[in-house]
Motif scaffolding. Structure first.
Motif, PDB file in Angstrom:
ATOM      1  N   UNK A   1      38.947  47.424  78.781  1.00  9.75           N
ATOM      2  CA  UNK A   1      37.906  48.071  77.975  1.00  9.75           C
ATOM      3  C   UNK A   1      38.471  48.644  76.685  1.00  9.75           C
ATOM      4  N   UNK A   2      39.680  49.213  76.748  1.00 13.77           N
ATOM      5  CA  UNK A   2      40.308  49.760  75.541  1.00 13.77           C
ATOM      6  C   UNK A   2      40.575  48.658  74.524  1.00 13.77           C
TER       7      UNK A   2
ATOM      8  N   UNK B   1      47.103  44.815  66.235  1.00 15.20           N
ATOM      9  CA  UNK B   1      48.404  45.465  66.420  1.00 15.20           C
ATOM     10  C   UNK B   1      48.291  46.644  67.376  1.00 15.20           C
ATOM     11  N   UNK B   2      47.247  47.459  67.181  1.00 17.89           N
ATOM     12  CA  UNK B   2      47.033  48.585  68.088  1.00 17.89           C
ATOM     13  C   UNK B   2      46.743  48.108  69.508  1.00 17.89           C
ATOM     14  N   UNK B   3      45.971  47.030  69.613  1.00 21.72           N
ATOM     15  CA  UNK B   3      45.658  46.494  70.932  1.00 21.72           C
ATOM     16  C   UNK B   3      46.929  46.022  71.633  1.00 21.72           C
ATOM     17  N   UNK B   4      47.795  45.305  70.887  1.00 20.49           N
ATOM     18  CA  UNK B   4      49.056  44.853  71.468  1.00 20.49           C
ATOM     19  C   UNK B   4      49.946  46.005  71.881  1.00 20.49           C
ATOM     20  N   UNK B   5      49.995  47.046  71.024  1.00 17.00           N
ATOM     21  CA  UNK B   5      50.813  48.213  71.334  1.00 17.00           C
ATOM     22  C   UNK B   5      50.327  48.904  72.607  1.00 17.00           C
ATOM     23  N   UNK B   6      49.000  49.104  72.697  1.00 27.02           N
ATOM     24  CA  UNK B   6      48.439  49.734  73.893  1.00 27.02           C
ATOM     25  C   UNK B   6      48.698  48.879  75.130  1.00 27.02           C
ATOM     26  N   UNK B   7      48.607  47.565  74.985  1.00 25.39           N
ATOM     27  CA  UNK B   7      48.818  46.654  76.112  1.00 25.39           C
ATOM     28  C   UNK B   7      50.233  46.783  76.662  1.00 25.39           C
ATOM     29  N   UNK B   8      51.237  46.746  75.761  1.00 27.84           N
ATOM     30  CA  UNK B   8      52.617  46.823  76.226  1.00 27.84           C
ATOM     31  C   UNK B   8      52.937  48.201  76.804  1.00 27.84           C
ATOM     32  N   UNK B   9      52.356  49.260  76.226  1.00 29.53           N
ATOM     33  CA  UNK B   9      52.573  50.598  76.779  1.00 29.53           C
ATOM     34  C   UNK B   9      52.010  50.691  78.190  1.00 29.53           C
TER      35      UNK B   9
ATOM     36  N   UNK C   1      37.542  46.586  64.986  1.00 27.12           N
ATOM     37  CA  UNK C   1      38.130  45.891  63.835  1.00 27.12           C
ATOM     38  C   UNK C   1      37.173  44.900  63.235  1.00 27.12           C
ATOM     39  N   UNK C   2      36.447  44.140  64.090  1.00 33.88           N
ATOM     40  CA  UNK C   2      35.491  43.171  63.571  1.00 33.88           C
ATOM     41  C   UNK C   2      34.307  43.857  62.909  1.00 33.88           C
ATOM     42  N   UNK C   3      33.884  45.028  63.465  1.00 34.77           N
ATOM     43  CA  UNK C   3      32.761  45.739  62.863  1.00 34.77           C
ATOM     44  C   UNK C   3      33.130  46.268  61.494  1.00 34.77           C
ATOM     45  N   UNK C   4      34.343  46.809  61.332  1.00 33.90           N
ATOM     46  CA  UNK C   4      34.798  47.282  60.027  1.00 33.90           C
ATOM     47  C   UNK C   4      34.844  46.144  59.027  1.00 33.90           C
TER      48      UNK C   4
ATOM     49  N   UNK D   1      42.720  43.137  56.926  1.00 36.50           N
ATOM     50  CA  UNK D   1      43.393  44.412  57.182  1.00 36.50           C
ATOM     51  C   UNK D   1      42.923  45.056  58.475  1.00 36.50           C
ATOM     52  N   UNK D   2      41.594  45.306  58.661  1.00 34.27           N
ATOM     53  CA  UNK D   2      41.185  45.935  59.924  1.00 34.27           C
ATOM     54  C   UNK D   2      41.443  45.054  61.133  1.00 34.27           C
ATOM     55  N   UNK D   3      41.380  43.730  60.964  1.00 33.70           N
ATOM     56  CA  UNK D   3      41.639  42.830  62.095  1.00 33.70           C
ATOM     57  C   UNK D   3      43.092  42.915  62.524  1.00 33.70           C
ATOM     58  N   UNK D   4      44.013  42.860  61.553  1.00 38.46           N
ATOM     59  CA  UNK D   4      45.441  42.939  61.864  1.00 38.46           C
ATOM     60  C   UNK D   4      45.780  44.281  62.480  1.00 38.46           C
ATOM     61  N   UNK D   5      45.224  45.367  61.890  1.00 38.37           N
ATOM     62  CA  UNK D   5      45.493  46.703  62.433  1.00 38.37           C
ATOM     63  C   UNK D   5      44.947  46.830  63.849  1.00 38.37           C
TER      64      UNK D   5
END
Length: 316
Positions: free
Chosen positions: A21-22, A282-290, A30-33, A275-279
Motif C-alpha cells: 500500500x505504501x 526512488x522513494x518507493x525503492x528506498x522504502x522497499x529495501x528498508x 508521483x503520477x498525480x503530480x 522529476x516527480x516520477x523519478x523521485x
C-alpha cells in the motif's frame, strides 16, 4: 513453537500488505503530480510554433516594465502580431499591436457582471494612405474555474480592424445633362474571433501568473461586417501571434501595478514530468529495501526466540 511460527507469519503477511500500500500510494502520488503539471503547463490548443514569423512587420520585444493593467486585477505583457486577409484575395496583411496601445474603458474585472470572467481590450489607431484614421482593437478574455484549488485560463480572443473603401459614384447634376463624379468613403470592419476555446488553452493557479518566452500562433475566424455590425462576407482565417507574453489574471488588487505574481512557465512538460516520477520511484525503492531489511532482521529475532523457547521446554 507452533504458536510462535503462526504469530510470525501473520505479522509477515500484515507488513507485506502495508509495504504494498505504501509503494502504491507513492507511485500514484508521483503520477498525480505529473498529471497536475501537465494540466498547468501544456498548451493543449492546436498552436503552431512561429519563432520567426514571416511578413512585412517585425516583432519588437518590449522592455521589462511594459505592461497593460486593468484596475490592477488583470495584467498583461506581450508582443502581438495579427495577420489577416482584408478581402478574398490571397494578399496577407501583417500588423503589429503597438506598445503604445491603450487599455480601453470596455476592459473589465467582472465581464458581464461575472466574477469568473475578465477581459482586457487594447485599442489604437492607424492612418492609411489617404490620411484617414482607422480604429483597431484586440481583446483577451480570461475565465476562472471553480476547482480546488481555483485555476484560470486564457479562454478567447477577439479583434476588430476598420477598413476604408473609397468608391467613385456618378451623380446627375440638376438641370444639366452632365454627370458629376462624387467620392464616397464606405468603411467596413474585419471581425476576428477564436470564439470560446475548447479545449481551453492552459490552466494557471489563481495566485500565479503565466509566463512564456516562446512564439505561438492562434487561428481566428474572420469576416467583413458593416458599420452597424451586419455580416458582409466570410474571409480566410486570421492569425494572432503572441511572443514573450505574461498573463496575470484574477490577481489581488493590493498587488503593486507593475509587479506580476510568481510565474508558471510554459516550458515543455516532458522534462518536468520525469522529476516527480523519478523521485516517487526512488522513494518507493528506498522504502522497499528498508522494509525488506526490517523483515529479515525481525525473522532472525523471531526464529531465535522460538528456538530458545523450544530449548527451554525440552530442558524442563
Amino acid at each position: 513453537a507452533y504458536n510462535c511460527l503462526i504469530h510470525f507469519y501473520k505479522r509477515l503477511i500484515t507488513m507485506s500488505a502495508s509495504i504494498f500500500l505504501i509503494l502504491l500510494a507513492i507511485c500514484l502520488h508521483g503520477e498525480q503530480v505529473a498529471g497536475d503539471q501537465d494540466q498547468e503547463h501544456q498548451l493543449v490548443l492546436p498552436l503552431v510554433s512561429d519563432s520567426s514569423p514571416p511578413g512585412d512587420a517585425q516583432l519588437i520585444f518590449p522592455a521589462e516594465s511594459d505592461s497593460w493593467v486593468v484596475e490592477n486585477c488583470l495584467a498583461v505583457k506581450m508582443v502581438a502580431q495579427i495577420k489577416f486577409y482584408p478581402n478574398n484575395s490571397n494578399i496577407l496583411v501583417t500588423k503589429n499591436i503597438p506598445a503604445l496601445a491603450k487599455v480601453s474603458p470596455t476592459s473589465s474585472c467582472s465581464y458581464l457582471n461575472s466574477t469568473t470572467m475578465q477581459v482586457i481590450t487594447l485599442e489604437w489607431s492607424e492612418t492609411d494612405q489617404s490620411s484617414e484614421i482607422l480604429a483597431r482593437n484586440l481583446s483577451l478574455y480570461f475565465s476562472l474555474n471553480n476547482t480546488i484549488p481555483p485555476k484560470y485560463t486564457f479562454s478567447m480572443v477577439t479583434s476588430m480592424y476598420q477598413l476604408s473603401r473609397n468608391k467613385v459614384l456618378g451623380k446627375m447634376s440638376p438641370g444639366r445633362n452632365t454627370t458629376d463624379l462624387e467620392s464616397k468613403s464606405d468603411s467596413n470592419f474585419i471581425r476576428m474571433t477564436t470564439t470560446i476555446m475548447n479545449p481551453l488553452q492552459f490552466m494557471v493557479p489563481k495566485n500565479r501568473s503565466y509566463l512564456c518566452e516562446e512564439s505561438l500562433t492562434v487561428e481566428m475566424m474572420a469576416e467583413l461586417i458593416t458599420t452597424d455590425g451586419t455580416p458582409d462576407e466570410k474571409l480566410q482565417k486570421a492569425m494572432l501571434t503572441i511572443s514573450a507574453f505574461q498573463f496575470d489574471a484574477f490577481r489581488p488588487t493590493n498587488l503593486p501595478s507593475p509587479q506580476f505574481q510568481a510565474a508558471t512557465s510554459c516550458s515543455s512538460p516532458s522534462a518536468s514530468d520525469l522529476v516527480p516520477i523519478v523521485v516517487g520511484c526512488s522513494l518507493a525503492g528506498l522504502v522497499f529495501f528498508i522494509m525488506i531489511g526490517y523483515l529479515v532482521g525481525r525473522r532472525k529475532v523471531e526464529v531465535k526466540g522460538c528456538a530458545t523457547v523450544i530449548e527451554q521446554g525440552e530442558v524442563q
